[in-house]
Scaffold this motif. Sequence first.
Motif, short mmCIF file in Angstrom:
data_model
loop_
_atom_site.label_atom_id
_atom_site.label_comp_id
_atom_site.label_asym_id
_atom_site.label_seq_id
_atom_site.Cartn_x
_atom_site.Cartn_y
_atom_site.Cartn_z
N GLY A 202 0.94 -1.12 -0.03
CA GLY A 202 -0.17 -0.04 0.06
C GLY A 202 0.98 1.37 0.00
N GLY A 203 1.66 1.41 1.04
CA GLY A 203 2.78 2.48 0.94
C GLY A 203 2.43 3.77 1.25
N HIS A 204 1.11 4.21 1.69
CA HIS A 204 0.48 5.37 1.66
C HIS A 204 -0.36 5.43 2.95
N SER A 205 -0.34 4.73 3.71
CA SER A 205 -0.85 4.69 5.24
C SER A 205 -2.52 4.80 4.73
N ASP A 206 -3.19 4.26 3.77
CA ASP A 206 -4.59 4.65 3.49
C ASP A 206 -5.11 3.36 3.10
N ILE A 207 -4.49 2.25 3.42
CA ILE A 207 -5.32 0.98 2.60
C ILE A 207 -4.96 -0.07 3.90
N CYS A 208 -6.12 -0.87 4.04
CA CYS A 208 -5.87 -1.88 5.03
C CYS A 208 -6.12 -3.27 4.07
N ALA A 209 -4.86 -4.32 4.10
CA ALA A 209 -5.01 -5.29 3.28
C ALA A 209 -4.12 -6.49 3.68
N GLY A 210 -4.27 -7.60 3.14
CA GLY A 210 -3.17 -8.72 3.49
C GLY A 210 -3.11 -9.64 2.32
N ALA A 211 -2.06 -10.38 1.97
CA ALA A 211 -2.07 -11.14 0.95
C ALA A 211 -1.21 -12.51 1.32
N VAL A 212 -1.54 -13.65 0.76
CA VAL A 212 -0.84 -14.94 0.62
C VAL A 212 -0.43 -15.49 -0.71
N ALA A 213 0.65 -15.87 -0.89
CA ALA A 213 0.93 -16.29 -2.28
C ALA A 213 1.70 -17.63 -2.22
N SER A 214 1.32 -18.80 -2.86
CA SER A 214 2.31 -19.83 -2.77
C SER A 214 2.13 -20.71 -4.33
N THR A 215 2.12 -21.99 -4.19
CA THR A 215 1.62 -22.89 -5.50
C THR A 215 0.26 -22.77 -5.63
N ALA A 216 -0.21 -23.27 -6.79
CA ALA A 216 -1.74 -23.24 -7.17
C ALA A 216 -2.44 -24.26 -6.18
N ASP A 217 -1.82 -25.38 -5.91
CA ASP A 217 -2.45 -26.27 -4.96
C ASP A 217 -2.47 -25.73 -3.58
N ASN A 218 -1.59 -25.21 -2.89
CA ASN A 218 -1.77 -24.63 -1.88
C ASN A 218 -2.52 -23.58 -1.46
N MET A 219 -2.66 -22.68 -2.69
CA MET A 219 -3.80 -21.53 -2.48
C MET A 219 -5.00 -22.07 -2.72
N GLU A 220 -5.45 -23.27 -3.34
CA GLU A 220 -6.47 -24.00 -3.28
C GLU A 220 -6.99 -24.16 -2.00
N ARG A 221 -6.32 -24.63 -1.21
CA ARG A 221 -6.45 -25.12 0.10
C ARG A 221 -6.91 -23.84 0.90
N ILE A 222 -6.11 -22.96 0.69
CA ILE A 222 -6.40 -21.77 1.56
C ILE A 222 -7.62 -21.00 1.10
N PHE A 223 -7.94 -21.05 -0.27
CA PHE A 223 -9.13 -20.52 -0.71
C PHE A 223 -10.33 -21.32 -0.17
N ASN A 224 -10.28 -22.52 -0.01
CA ASN A 224 -11.48 -23.24 0.48
C ASN A 224 -11.87 -22.81 1.81
N LEU A 225 -10.77 -22.36 2.48
CA LEU A 225 -11.19 -21.89 3.86
C LEU A 225 -11.55 -20.68 3.91
N ALA A 226 -10.72 -19.66 2.99
CA ALA A 226 -10.97 -18.28 2.93
C ALA A 226 -12.51 -17.91 2.45
N LYS A 227 -13.10 -18.50 1.63
CA LYS A 227 -14.48 -18.26 1.13
C LYS A 227 -15.50 -18.18 2.24
#
Length: 386
Positions: A202-227
């Motif tokens: 964000g860099g400008h003290s005006d956005i609140c957010a998070g991110a996760v990055a990995s393999t497609a398989d790992n992100m599918e597992r994270i997505f299934n909980l995130a939804k």
Amino acid sequence: MKAQNKGLNTICTHVGELEDKQHSGAISPLYMSTSYAYEDVDVKRYPRYFNTPNQEGLCKKIAALEHTEAALIFGSGMAAVSTALMAFLKAGDHVVLQQTLYGGTYNLVNEEFSKYGIEYSFTEGWKAEAFEAQIKENTKVIYIETPSNPLLTITDLKAVATIAKKHGLVTMIDNTFASPVNQNPIDFGIDIVIHSATKYMGGHSDICAGAVASTADNMERIFNLAKNFGGSLSDYTVWLLERSMKTMGIRVRAQNENALAMANFLQENKDIERVYYPGLPTHEDHEIAKKQMKGFGGMLSFELNSSLDASLFQKSLKLIKSSMSLAGVESTVLSPTKTSHALMSAEVRAEQGIADGLIRFSVGIEEPEDLIQDILQALAAIKNKA
């Protein structure tokens, strides 16, 4: 040309951008809809499923920056941390966590994990052997943070990844302080990379957010909980974040230079007791940092001499703001014991080496000469009042 073969600033500027097919504008259009067609479409879009056009575009940019196959963007850094951890842990499992952690992550584990029957151990220090010493038969995850908040300890990424692979464990890292500009943990064998995108992305003290990055398989597992957890981000904020990330490479590199200059200045000042910055040759883990970081970051911490009042010093600053959070283009300071690590007990803070007089310094993009003058006048002011 593939995204991974492009330069950093090119990725920041162009990867994941959406084409304005209607007006041929130079930037990504913003799609604010929360309701999309579901009949006769290739993608059934829904904001909580992280697949609106702006969400998808931004996730491609983050994945390219972290050299991963996929990514997800969340409503906060803690939403990213909690979802990633819970996606790989269940009742009866055990996780090993670095001792020197962000206070919010420590509080999540300490307050919530026992409710779910998840066991956890904190390391004694941040060396690779400290992680292996805590591994049990039911261990599933190793979680690290480097550089750490607020003492800038450095954990050897390759060494921890090697230990984890030997035991068949998943590794996760909070890469917030480094940013993708300075460190890409995937290149050293770490499995999952987490960010508080509120900070350098964000860099400008005006956005609140998070991110996760990995393999497609790992992100599918994270997505299934995130939804199910529902930690998605509004598309307007996604659009603002994509806009902000275009300058991340330029901003962070300027902050790297300024932080090193400030660390050298503080280390030479007789009113400063100790400086914590991995870019200093005197830092305990400087050699490891040189091997795994492209730059040493815009964050540092320091302690005033015990005769000086740290709180009064912060109040005496005129240019540098006394403010929570970090990584904005403006320089800020705070006391971790009153903010980022206030949820920790005094005993735990003492174990980690977080003194009451510790000041965390998020260095911005101002001219370092102006920052130095501000610190000098603040020191002079508090000494006159002593």
